[in-house]
Design a protein around this motif. Structure first.
Motif, short mmCIF file in Angstrom:
data_model
loop_
_atom_site.label_atom_id
_atom_site.label_comp_id
_atom_site.label_asym_id
_atom_site.label_seq_id
_atom_site.Cartn_x
_atom_site.Cartn_y
_atom_site.Cartn_z
N THR A 100 -13.03 6.67 -5.30
CA THR A 100 -12.40 6.61 -3.97
C THR A 100 -11.08 7.36 -3.97
O THR A 100 -10.77 8.11 -3.03
N LEU A 101 -10.30 7.21 -5.03
CA LEU A 101 -9.02 7.93 -5.12
C LEU A 101 -9.24 9.44 -5.18
O LEU A 101 -8.54 10.19 -4.49
N ILE A 124 -9.00 9.38 13.40
CA ILE A 124 -10.03 8.63 14.11
C ILE A 124 -11.33 8.63 13.31
O ILE A 124 -12.03 7.62 13.22
N LEU A 125 -11.64 9.79 12.69
CA LEU A 125 -12.86 9.87 11.88
C LEU A 125 -12.79 8.94 10.68
O LEU A 125 -13.80 8.39 10.24
N VAL A 126 -11.56 8.80 10.13
CA VAL A 126 -11.40 7.90 8.99
C VAL A 126 -11.57 6.45 9.41
O VAL A 126 -12.12 5.62 8.67
N LEU A 127 -11.09 6.14 10.62
CA LEU A 127 -11.11 4.74 11.08
C LEU A 127 -12.41 4.34 11.75
O LEU A 127 -12.60 3.16 12.04
N LEU A 182 -15.04 1.46 1.38
CA LEU A 182 -13.65 1.21 1.02
C LEU A 182 -12.75 2.43 1.17
O LEU A 182 -11.54 2.32 0.91
N MET A 183 -13.31 3.56 1.56
CA MET A 183 -12.52 4.78 1.65
C MET A 183 -11.28 4.65 2.55
O MET A 183 -10.18 5.10 2.18
N PRO A 184 -11.36 4.03 3.75
CA PRO A 184 -10.15 3.91 4.59
C PRO A 184 -9.03 3.14 3.92
O PRO A 184 -7.85 3.43 4.17
N PHE A 185 -9.34 2.17 3.06
CA PHE A 185 -8.29 1.40 2.41
C PHE A 185 -7.52 2.24 1.39
O PHE A 185 -6.44 1.84 0.95
N PRO A 226 3.56 5.97 -5.12
CA PRO A 226 3.47 4.65 -4.45
C PRO A 226 2.22 4.50 -3.60
O PRO A 226 1.63 3.42 -3.54
N GLY A 227 1.81 5.57 -2.92
CA GLY A 227 0.57 5.52 -2.13
C GLY A 227 -0.65 5.35 -3.01
O GLY A 227 -1.58 4.61 -2.67
N ILE A 228 -0.66 6.04 -4.15
CA ILE A 228 -1.78 5.89 -5.09
C ILE A 228 -1.85 4.45 -5.60
O ILE A 228 -2.93 3.85 -5.66
N ALA A 229 -0.69 3.90 -5.95
CA ALA A 229 -0.68 2.52 -6.47
C ALA A 229 -1.14 1.54 -5.41
O ALA A 229 -1.94 0.63 -5.69
N ALA A 230 -0.66 1.70 -4.17
CA ALA A 230 -1.05 0.76 -3.11
C ALA A 230 -2.54 0.88 -2.80
O ALA A 230 -3.24 -0.13 -2.65
N GLY A 231 -3.06 2.11 -2.73
CA GLY A 231 -4.49 2.30 -2.44
C GLY A 231 -5.36 1.74 -3.56
O GLY A 231 -6.37 1.07 -3.30
N CYS A 232 -4.98 2.04 -4.81
CA CYS A 232 -5.78 1.54 -5.94
C CYS A 232 -5.75 0.01 -5.99
O CYS A 232 -6.77 -0.62 -6.29
N LEU A 233 -4.60 -0.57 -5.71
CA LEU A 233 -4.50 -2.03 -5.72
C LEU A 233 -5.41 -2.65 -4.66
O LEU A 233 -6.16 -3.60 -4.94
#
Length: 307
Positions: A100-101, A124-127, A182-185, A226-233
């Motif tokens: 996903t990352l 919008i496509l992502v959501l 889980l891609m949007p998360f 920080p974005g990578i860490a938040a998304g992976c978490l």
């Protein structure tokens, strides 16, 4: 006419004035704190009743039935089957998080690089997947990955295979479906952090002679951590407890802990053991959160500012 000298307040009057000011400030602080408490009280009561109480009841049941015992927890780690299910759960969660990352990072980079109007349109496509039930999306993957689904028919049509492949009820099907769901998360935290990166830093580096790959590797990528860490978490913890998708598209050899809990409750009616499994799952999620918090800090993960 002689001017009268300026009167100086007595020390006792100054002390009374300072004490009165201190009392006024204290009342104002208490009023602000009371407003904060009133604002958060409804959500605190809601979580306490609808989340905290069920979790505590689950933990109590895992050690209180039939008597006070830790045998249910001991059985989880003593029996190789349950340990294997835990390992499969961690393995699938890790693979889904990494894939996903890898897919979300370039997309988030593109979204953060285009204008706001184009980014909003692409977002919008992502959501869009959020507007559809996970169950419906999982059934769609069952149709696509089926023996006579679109993917097998296409591979046969272009001559790559002669007979349909077994795609459904395999580990590959679990990976594909979970990554899509889980891609949007992963995209949203990455996009939020990347959008806040000052692009003048990269222009300055390019002006000083840095190559584009050096600018990305030494400036953009560290600032996006920080974005990578938040998304992976988010993705990893959600993957640990995923149920519908592994249950429908996974095979008998790919049972995750959530599926095992469902079997213990609905098939074997073994509520104490199911509670123990759920407690282990909760402890694992809290442990992972604590590790992220220890290494990166929660304020850095969700605040988007590296320490």
């Amino acid at each position: 006419m002689a001017q009268s000298p300026a009167t100086t307040p007595a020390p006792s009057d100054m002390r009374r004035s300072q004490a009165e000011n201190a009392r006024i400030l204290a009342r104002q602080r208490r009023a602000v704190q009371l407003r904060y408490i009133v604002l958060v009280l409804p959500i605190v009561l809601y979580l306490a009743f609808f989340y905290g109480y069920p979790v505590l009841a689950m933990l109590f049941r895992s050690i209180n039935e039939p008597t006070w015992t830790l045998d249910h927890f001991a059985e989880i780690f003593r029996t190789s089957v349950y340990a294997h299910v835990l390992w499969i759960t961690v393995q699938i969660s890790l693979v889904v998080t990494v894939v996903t990352l890898l897919l979300a990072y370039p997309l988030a980079y593109l979204l953060s690089s285009v204008s706001s109007s184009k980014a909003n349109l692409l977002m919008i496509l992502v959501l869009v997947p959020f507007w559809t039930s996970i169950l419906v999306r999982t059934y769609a993957w069952m149709v696509l990955l089926g023996r006579f689904g679109i993917i097998n028919n296409f591979l046969i049509w272009i001559g790559i295979i002669d007979e349909p492949l077994r795609l459904l009820n395999t580990r590959l099907a679990v990976y594909i479906a979970m990554v899509q769901i889980l891609m949007p998360f992963m995209v949203l935290p990455l996009y939020s952090v990347m959008r806040g990166i000052d692009r003048n830093l990269m222009r300055a580096a390019e002006g000083l002679g840095a190559r584009p790959d050096q600018v990305f590797r030494r400036i953009f990528f560290p600032l996006s951590l920080p974005g990578i860490a938040a998304g992976c978490l988010l993705v990893f913890i959600l993957s640990l407890g995923f149920f519908i998708t592994p249950a429908l598209v996974g095979g008998p050899k790919d049972v995750m802990i959530s599926v095992l809990i469902e079997q213990q409750v609905n098939t074997l009616f073994n509520w104490p053991f199911a509670s123990a499994l759920a407690a282990v799952l909760l402890a694992g999620a809290l442990l992972i959160f604590a590790v992220f918090n220890r290494i990166l800090g929660v304020e850095n993960i969700f605040g988007g500012t590296p320490s």
